[in-house]
Design an enzyme around this catalytic site. Structure first.
Site, mmCIF file in Angstrom:
data_model
loop_
_atom_site.group_PDB
_atom_site.id
_atom_site.type_symbol
_atom_site.label_atom_id
_atom_site.label_comp_id
_atom_site.label_asym_id
_atom_site.label_seq_id
_atom_site.Cartn_x
_atom_site.Cartn_y
_atom_site.Cartn_z
ATOM 1 N N HIS A 82 -57.086 -35.203 59.835
ATOM 2 C CA HIS A 82 -58.104 -36.083 60.415
ATOM 3 C C HIS A 82 -57.497 -36.779 61.622
ATOM 4 C CE1 HIS A 82 -61.540 -38.773 60.671
ATOM 5 N NE2 HIS A 82 -60.647 -39.690 61.021
ATOM 6 N N ASP A 161 -70.259 -45.592 52.924
ATOM 7 C CA ASP A 161 -69.602 -45.636 54.228
ATOM 8 C C ASP A 161 -70.580 -45.288 55.352
ATOM 9 O OD1 ASP A 161 -67.313 -45.737 56.102
ATOM 10 O OD2 ASP A 161 -67.916 -43.656 56.388
ATOM 11 N N ARG A 168 -71.505 -51.548 61.079
ATOM 12 C CA ARG A 168 -70.341 -52.053 61.835
ATOM 13 C C ARG A 168 -70.487 -51.749 63.314
ATOM 14 N NH1 ARG A 168 -66.038 -48.715 59.434
ATOM 15 N NH2 ARG A 168 -64.689 -49.670 60.973
ATOM 16 N N SER A 183 -62.913 -46.518 55.514
ATOM 17 C CA SER A 183 -63.993 -45.635 55.947
ATOM 18 C C SER A 183 -63.496 -44.187 56.052
ATOM 19 C CB SER A 183 -64.510 -46.136 57.315
ATOM 20 O OG SER A 183 -65.317 -45.185 57.931
ATOM 21 N N LYS A 187 -63.992 -40.891 52.907
ATOM 22 C CA LYS A 187 -64.586 -39.567 53.164
ATOM 23 C C LYS A 187 -63.588 -38.450 52.877
ATOM 24 C CE LYS A 187 -65.897 -41.297 57.041
ATOM 25 N NZ LYS A 187 -66.420 -41.870 58.265
HETATM 26 N N1 URA Z 1 -63.844 -43.107 61.932
HETATM 27 C C1 URA Z 1 -64.442 -43.375 60.748
HETATM 28 O O1 URA Z 1 -64.844 -42.477 60.025
HETATM 29 N N2 URA Z 1 -64.575 -44.650 60.382
HETATM 30 C C2 URA Z 1 -64.137 -45.688 61.140
HETATM 31 O O2 URA Z 1 -64.267 -46.814 60.741
HETATM 32 C C3 URA Z 1 -63.534 -45.401 62.378
HETATM 33 C C4 URA Z 1 -63.397 -44.093 62.740
#
Ligand code: URA
Length: 426
Positions: A82, A161, A168, A183, A187
């Site tokens: 990621h 999320d 946010r 966050s 995932k």
């Molecule tokens: N990417 C995400 O999935 N969440 C965040 O808060 C920032 C970047």
């Protein structure tokens, strides 16, 4: 339990209990906690932070808000990467097939771009026919056929999320390390990967502008992954200048295909190979085929073609091109000492490569190609970048974004971050 009590606890700088966290995430997902209450809580978290225990509880509650994917029926180990996002960051495109060619299974759930950073799904959608939305069974089918899949996360994956991230985004609460870490990791944990490599970007084109903040984010995420049983490691990598020479959806796909064909810009190749080694090592798969070899012998390209075709795409189809181009010329002669990632990302975004609101379309052909990178000698008036747009009226604001983004010096080399700055482990 009630929402005001939870908000007041955090507002006053106290630690939330495990019960408060589990309740508030559950109640927010179920519509019992209102958007304005969650936005007040998010702001209190941004201002007062969270302990390691709170972040772990918050992340687990977001994972529990949906399902968790299971790849145990595959005949091998899963490993994923990621990136926290940057300008010209197309690394996932060559990396996922490369790691699959070396023996890993890569179940990659990706996102779309927002603001000046691009999204992997927008890039891949520039390939005619390619589909981002797959069911769990379809994902498994692509993984079995190709060894790697890149697709959108379904609605059932960490739905808390999904809502919180949108909130946010419009309440000035994105830039909180506990909220970013939970966050991303909720995932990735729900995605079910066995191993995970985090590419935490640092510099003007990244969320984290300093090495210190990036290291704090990386450490928090590595701890969250490790605690959840995912073998997690992070690299801090440079985003003070763009990655590679192409910024924009189809332009980046072309560059990724060059890398898979054994060519491509040195920085993109170096980071792709380094991350491939890390992903294989995290999954205990280091003894197999060498990633550099898999780029040279065409096996990574074979996986790419299978993966694209399995998702409905035509790997041989010509990619979309923008109708109009304009040049950005060197302001003076000397050595290019800086090329600000944020300025280039903003220019690409204004050319149409990115979107201002989630529901906006992107232009696949729009973006910026770089003809010089920091360290190169340049002459005044020489084209440094080509700007691509569907509509010539976009050039003026894109050129304005590039004002001051290039610095030309008189012989001194550029003062850049190293491509790989540090490695963070549990
Ligand atoms: N990417 C995400 O999935 N969440 C965040 O808060 C920032 C970047």
């Amino acid at each position: 339990m009630d929402a005001v009590e939870v908000i007041v606890t955090k507002r006053d700088g106290r630690e939330l209990s495990a019960e408060q966290i589990a309740w508030v995430i559950d109640a927010y997902t179920g519509g019992v906690v209102a958007e304005e209450q969650m936005s007040a809580l998010a702001m209190a978290i941004l201002l007062n932070g969270m302990s390691r225990r709170e972040i772990a509880g918050w992340t687990q509650a977001m994972v529990r808000s949906g399902g968790r994917m299971d790849w145990s029926s595959l005949p091998g180990r899963t490993t994923d990467k990621h990136s926290t996002g940057g300008v010209g960051d197309k690394i996932t495109l060559p990396l996922a097939p490369l790691v699959a060619a070396c023996g890993g299974y890569v179940p990659q759930l990706s996102g779309r771009g927002l603001g000046h950073t691009g999204g992997t799904l927008d890039k891949l959608e520039s390939i005619p026919g390619w589909r981002a939305s797959l069911s769990g069974d379809e994902m498994l089918g692509v993984l079995r056929a190709a060894g790697a899949v890149i697709c959108a996360a379904g609605d059932g994956l960490a739905p808390a999320d999904r809502r919180l991230y949108a909130l946010r985004d419009v309440t000035g609460t994105v830039e909180s390390i506990p909220l970013i870490a939970s966050s991303i990791m909720s995932k990735k944990i729900a995605e079910g990967t066995g191993a995970l490599v985090l590419d935490v970007k640092v510099g003007s084109g990244a969320f984290m502008k300093t090495v210190e903040r990036a290291r704090e984010l990386a450490t928090t995420m590595v701890e969250l992954g490790t605690d959840a049983g995912v073998r997690t490691v992070a690299l801090l990598t440079a985003m003070d200048r763009p990655l590679g020479r192409a910024v924009g959806n189809a332009l980046e796909v072309s560059e990724a295909v060059e890398v898979l064909a054994g060519g491509g810009p040195a920085d993109v190749v170096e980071l792709t190979v380094r991350l491939a080694h890390e992903m294989l090592r995290a999954a205990d798969l280091s003894g197999g085929k060498d990633p550099e070899q898999a780029l040279k012998d065409g096996s990574a390209m074979d996986v790419w073609r299978r993966m694209i075709a399995a998702q409905g795409g035509d790997p041989d189809a010509p990619l979309p091109r923008a109708a109009e181009t304009a040049e950005f010329a060197a302001p003076s002669s000397g050595v290019l000492t800086g090329l600000d990632a944020y300025g280039v990302g903003l220019a690409a975004w204004r050319l149409g490569a990115g979107r201002a609101r989630k529901e906006d379309p992107v232009s696949f052909g729009a973006g910026v190609t770089l003809h010089a990178v920091p360290g190169d000698p340049v002459r005044r008036g020489q084209p440094l970048m080509t700007l691509h747009a569907d509509d010539a009226s976009r050039f003026e604001r894109a050129l304005a974004a590039l004002e001051g983004a290039c610095t030309v010096g008189d012989g001194q080399g550029p003062d850049l971050l190293p491509l790989v700055i540090d490695r963070v482990t549990a």
